[in-house]
Scaffold this active site. Sequence first.
Site, PDB file in Angstrom:
ATOM      1  N   GLN A   9     -15.152  29.793  14.492  1.00  0.00           N
ATOM      2  CA  GLN A   9     -14.161  28.730  14.500  1.00  0.00           C
ATOM      3  C   GLN A   9     -13.171  28.866  13.356  1.00  0.00           C
ATOM      4  O   GLN A   9     -11.991  28.538  13.498  1.00  0.00           O
ATOM      5  CB  GLN A   9     -14.857  27.370  14.415  1.00  0.00           C
ATOM      6  CG  GLN A   9     -13.979  26.207  14.791  1.00  0.00           C
ATOM      7  CD  GLN A   9     -13.420  26.321  16.200  1.00  0.00           C
ATOM      8  OE1 GLN A   9     -14.070  26.881  17.090  1.00  0.00           O
ATOM      9  NE2 GLN A   9     -12.216  25.827  16.404  1.00  0.00           N
ATOM     10  N   GLU A  10     -13.639  29.333  12.218  1.00  0.00           N
ATOM     11  CA  GLU A  10     -12.778  29.452  11.042  1.00  0.00           C
ATOM     12  C   GLU A  10     -11.723  30.535  11.190  1.00  0.00           C
ATOM     13  O   GLU A  10     -10.558  30.335  10.862  1.00  0.00           O
ATOM     14  CB  GLU A  10     -13.623  29.746   9.786  1.00  0.00           C
ATOM     15  CG  GLU A  10     -14.386  28.546   9.250  1.00  0.00           C
ATOM     16  CD  GLU A  10     -13.490  27.543   8.543  1.00  0.00           C
ATOM     17  OE1 GLU A  10     -12.304  27.841   8.315  1.00  0.00           O
ATOM     18  OE2 GLU A  10     -13.979  26.447   8.218  1.00  0.00           O
TER      19      GLU A  10
END
Length: 629
Positions: free
Chosen positions: A486-487
Amino acid sequence: MVAALLLQAAPGRADDNADFIAARNAFRTGKIHLLPLYAARLQDSVLLPYIQYWQLSSRLKDASATEIRDFMARNTDSALSEKLRADWLRLLGRNEAWPTYLAEYPLLVKPDVRLQCYAVRGRIAQGETLALKDGVALWLTGKDLPDTCTPLFETLIADRLIGPDDIWQRFRLALEAGNPGVAKTLIAFLPPSQRPDARLVDAVTSAPERLLGKSDLGLDSRIQRELTIYAIARLARGDARNAARRWETVRGGFSVADQQYVWGQLGLFGARQHLPEALDWFDRAGAGGMNDDLLAWKVREALRIGNWTAVQTAILSMSEAARAEPAWRYWLARTYKMQNKSYQANLLLAPLSLEHHFYGLLAEEELGAAVSAPAINFKVGSDEVAALGRVPAIARALILYRLDLRTEATSEWLWATRNFDDRRLLAAAELARQHDWYDRAINTADRTQQLHNFELRFLAPYRDIATKYAKEYGLDEAWVYGLMRQESRFVSRAKSGVGAAGLMQVMPATARWIAGKLGIRRFESDSIHELDTNMQFGMYYLKTIQQSLDGSNVLATAGYNAGPGRARRWRGEQVLEGAIYAESIPFTETRDYVKKVMANAIYYARSFGQSGQSLKARLGSIAAVPGTH
């Protein structure tokens, strides 16, 4: 020669790559006279369209329509065709060359607002009366709009198609969106008698209580009523209870519609501050003061206090489109289950369980499906992948990626794959994976509708390093991978707008703090981009947050994104189901982030062969704020 280049796909021939970079530098430094030389050298390269685009765009004002259309026709497989058409349309719009503009505009795939305004102006100039309604629709936004829209709005105001009420409505929208600067620009469109001093907007923005503390608010004036409404809303952003008390003392000077609007705003900010009285404020807004966004926040606050009747009522009051969103299908199904209406619940849960996201997983678990069920992994043949690599548009994107021109590469990739079916999307995703272009591989695999490959959707590169530090810090590896995905989508050189860097998006100040904790002397800030250092620092920080937040992965995920202090404050006065805590996070970015990270962890756990822990189990329960239970 073309065949030879395409067989190589990326990274392309070294001489061609060097010439291309030199041509790009020449264009960027204004040395346009050098471009014909490089164009000649790159005659057989899939990168040639870029040289030709730079040549043509440098003299766009003098280029003929035939030249421009020929370039776009020759390069329909490149994002440059769309880019040149947008460039040309901006020029045509400035020159008010409406017949040509209106002929080209429908061919643009994604027109921005600037070009939309030009299009409406052109249609009006050509006598198309239906365009007037489209112009009014563009007006109703809280966002800043480009200067190209101003003549359009001046026409609509002069023709009384946009009146003072519409201007005040957009004034409110701008303030709701946190754009007081936009609100101030709208003042000029009001009739002189209704124009507030722009400085009053600034005064209310900085000190709303100062206005509300006046003995006489002058509520017989539209200006003063609007400023008072803004002051109440502005105060409510930080202290909704205080704002509600203030509102009770002055609301009698406002129309029913205005009162409903303000109660809705109080409900919104109250729900974001997790105040149980927000439900009463929403109720006082009535149907006239509610929209889908406010209803969503009513659901969130009702979930936190366990008022399932209010959850159901609010969801059923939403528009059909909003009600179809996965979140509200899931929570409506949960209300039916609370009422022992299993049939109605399962009508919602069954199709939802086939969708691959946070709510799909929760729906699957509600139905009692095996949580360890293997993910679908449809694989395309190696010949299909190789064939796709020989497509010029794909080869061009891969070469640009290898040249570290990520913006251009991504643009070309998205353009080339925009109409792909599932099979070709999976072939493209596998090709991207083979070239270590992990973010494109993941995002492309994510776009399939029927055929899915979860090994591509949930790639796990750099496993040796990740496993080492996950074990060292006692972290669940599937959760760590869910967070990294996600990052950064595993872009090792990723950098956010606020300076966070690397796979785990570590902030520079945080990196220096961690270096001190780990006893690393002479820490060089650029080393945070190194895979080993970034993973070590990121996981150390994640473990530190987790330990400070009751060992909860949900709280730690929220804290990693928004700060541990906020994650702690968002707990309830009673124990909360983890999914309800996630649903009621006030920040949209963090709310979505937590859901995606925790869902990612399930898919990674399945990929890693971990035992079937459900998403509900991973979310767990969130302890109440100390001293409140």
